[in-house]
Enzyme design. Structure first.
Site, PDB file in Angstrom:
ATOM      1  N   ARG A 104      57.817  29.715  -2.392  1.00 27.91           N
ATOM      2  CA  ARG A 104      57.323  31.082  -2.379  1.00 27.91           C
ATOM      3  C   ARG A 104      58.282  31.913  -1.545  1.00 27.91           C
ATOM      4  O   ARG A 104      58.489  31.618  -0.368  1.00 27.91           O
ATOM      5  CB  ARG A 104      55.924  31.060  -1.759  1.00 27.91           C
ATOM      6  N   THR A 108      58.663  38.508  -0.818  1.00 29.42           N
ATOM      7  CA  THR A 108      57.917  39.028  -1.971  1.00 29.42           C
ATOM      8  C   THR A 108      56.667  38.209  -2.281  1.00 29.42           C
ATOM      9  O   THR A 108      55.809  38.649  -3.031  1.00 29.42           O
ATOM     10  CB  THR A 108      58.805  38.996  -3.227  1.00 29.42           C
ATOM     11  N   ASP A 200      51.158  26.128   7.239  1.00 25.16           N
ATOM     12  CA  ASP A 200      52.089  25.844   6.137  1.00 25.16           C
ATOM     13  C   ASP A 200      52.026  24.359   5.797  1.00 25.16           C
ATOM     14  O   ASP A 200      52.456  23.506   6.575  1.00 25.16           O
ATOM     15  CB  ASP A 200      53.521  26.240   6.540  1.00 25.16           C
ATOM     16  N   ASP A 203      55.418  22.332   5.724  1.00 25.53           N
ATOM     17  CA  ASP A 203      55.968  22.110   7.063  1.00 25.53           C
ATOM     18  C   ASP A 203      55.154  21.077   7.833  1.00 25.53           C
ATOM     19  O   ASP A 203      55.704  20.227   8.541  1.00 25.53           O
ATOM     20  CB  ASP A 203      56.012  23.425   7.848  1.00 25.53           C
TER      21      ASP A 203
HETATM   22  O1  LIG Z   1      49.551  30.517  -4.044  1.00 26.26           O
HETATM   23  P1  LIG Z   1      50.871  30.900  -3.471  1.00 26.26           P
HETATM   24  O2  LIG Z   1      50.825  32.228  -2.775  1.00 26.26           O
HETATM   25  O3  LIG Z   1      51.981  30.808  -4.455  1.00 26.26           O
HETATM   26  O4  LIG Z   1      51.168  29.895  -2.276  1.00 26.26           O
HETATM   27  C1  LIG Z   1      50.969  28.528  -2.371  1.00 26.26           C
HETATM   28  C2  LIG Z   1      52.265  27.796  -2.313  1.00 26.26           C
HETATM   29  O5  LIG Z   1      52.856  27.930  -1.015  1.00 26.26           O
HETATM   30  C3  LIG Z   1      53.168  26.638  -0.505  1.00 26.26           C
HETATM   31  O6  LIG Z   1      54.436  26.219  -0.886  1.00 26.26           O
HETATM   32  P2  LIG Z   1      55.773  26.771  -0.193  1.00 26.26           P
HETATM   33  O7  LIG Z   1      56.276  27.980  -0.918  1.00 26.26           O
HETATM   34  O8  LIG Z   1      55.534  26.945   1.278  1.00 26.26           O
HETATM   35  O9  LIG Z   1      56.823  25.642  -0.465  1.00 26.26           O
HETATM   36  P3  LIG Z   1      56.901  24.179   0.199  1.00 26.26           P
HETATM   37  O10 LIG Z   1      55.843  23.347  -0.423  1.00 26.26           O
HETATM   38  O11 LIG Z   1      58.270  23.742  -0.150  1.00 26.26           O
HETATM   39  O12 LIG Z   1      56.701  24.348   1.676  1.00 26.26           O
HETATM   40  C4  LIG Z   1      52.102  25.767  -1.128  1.00 26.26           C
HETATM   41  O13 LIG Z   1      52.377  24.405  -1.065  1.00 26.26           O
HETATM   42  C5  LIG Z   1      51.998  26.331  -2.524  1.00 26.26           C
HETATM   43  O14 LIG Z   1      52.936  25.773  -3.429  1.00 26.26           O
HETATM   44  O1  LIG Z   2      48.253  29.291   3.914  1.00 25.62           O
HETATM   45  C1  LIG Z   2      49.199  28.950   3.170  1.00 25.62           C
HETATM   46  C2  LIG Z   2      49.626  29.733   2.084  1.00 25.62           C
HETATM   47  C3  LIG Z   2      50.653  29.292   1.313  1.00 25.62           C
HETATM   48  N1  LIG Z   2      51.252  28.122   1.612  1.00 25.62           N
HETATM   49  C4  LIG Z   2      50.863  27.357   2.653  1.00 25.62           C
HETATM   50  O2  LIG Z   2      51.433  26.284   2.897  1.00 25.62           O
HETATM   51  N2  LIG Z   2      49.844  27.790   3.392  1.00 25.62           N
HETATM   52 MG   LIG Z   3      55.724  25.660   2.660  1.00 25.33          MG
END
Ligand SMILES: O=P(O)(O)OC[C@H]1O[C@H](OP(=O)(O)OP(=O)(O)O)[C@H](O)[C@@H]1O
Ligand SMILES: O=c1cc[nH]c(=O)[nH]1
Ligand SMILES: [Mg+2]
Length: 209
Positions: A104, A108, A200, A203
């Site tokens: 994400r 944006t 997160d 993370d």
């Molecule tokens: O519903 P949304 O607003 O799209 O957010 C949710 C997304 O955000 C996080 O991923 P992230 O972008 O942090 O990537 P990661 O898993 O690599 O940390 C999570 O694991 C989802 O995939």
């Molecule tokens: O709360 C949140 C939203 C998006 N992605 C995450 O990992 N946590």
């Molecule tokens: Mg993430």
């Protein structure tokens, strides 16, 4: 319209509380996510088709049920979705695993796709897309778009925590997809994080912060 199931099983709720706790470290976070994924998979697989066979017990022949051999696929949304794969595979070990890589954009909040690898027989499989978080819904919607573009027809989406905003948009974009949630939280904050949420997920799973 797709159905939304919120699991209120006490074991799921208890473990989810420990997952939310900011003092839970990476090792426990990973183990608990794995356990909750298994418990959720138990509920999700409730509608798998069965067929009748005859089995010889030590006493006599018995008519009994076995799984009818539906082809299943699990698709984690990278990265955080990886944390739920093994938990689901414990119950359905013959499932194939596809991957959709999305992150994400922090400014944006739009999903950016960077990787897709699915089983070759996409059209013949039912899929469970897994990701711990459904926040704005952008990532789940895009991952499911990606699967449908390649021929997937029957898809379920499973997450630990969802925001109402994400559930609404996902239902609108993919009304054929049932959504399985361990907790429906209150809202999103100004940075697109789920409140109260768990922070997160990627993370916390991989210790990158
Ligand atoms: O519903 P949304 O607003 O799209 O957010 C949710 C997304 O955000 C996080 O991923 P992230 O972008 O942090 O990537 P990661 O898993 O690599 O940390 C999570 O694991 C989802 O995939
Ligand atoms: O709360 C949140 C939203 C998006 N992605 C995450 O990992 N946590
Ligand atoms: Mg993430």
């Amino acid at each position: 319209m797709g159905k939304v199931y919120v699991f209120d099983h006490p074991l799921i709720q208890h473990k989810l509380t420990m997952i939310r706790d900011k003092n839970t470290g990476t090792k426990d976070f990973r183990e608990l996510t794995d356990e909750v994924a298994t418990l959720m998979a138990f509920e999700i697989t409730r509608d798998l088709p069965l067929e009748e066979v005859t089995v010889q017990t030590p006493v006599c022949d018995a008519k009994a049920k076995v799984l009818a051999g539906k082809k299943l696929g699990i698709v984690p949304i990278l990265r955080a979705g990886i944390g739920m794969v093994d938990g689901v595979l414990k119950l359905i070990p013959a499932a194939k695993v596809g991957h959709v890589g999305l992150y994400r954009d922090p400014e944006t909040l739009q999903p950016v796709e960077y990787y897709v690898k699915l089983p070759t027989d996409v059209e013949d499989r039912d899929f469970i897309v897994v990701d711990p978080m459904l926040a704005t819904g952008g990532s789940a919607i895009e991952a499911i778009n990606s699967l449908k573009k390649r021929g997937a027809k029957n898809i379920k989406f499973m997450c630990l925590i969802a925001a109402p905003e994400g559930v609404g948009l996902l239902k609108e974009a993919h009304p054929d997809v049932d959504i399985y949630i361990a907790s429906l939280d209150e809202k999103l904050n100004e940075k697109g994080y789920i409140v109260p949420g768990l922070g997160d997920a990627g993370d916390r799973l991989f210790g990158t912060k």
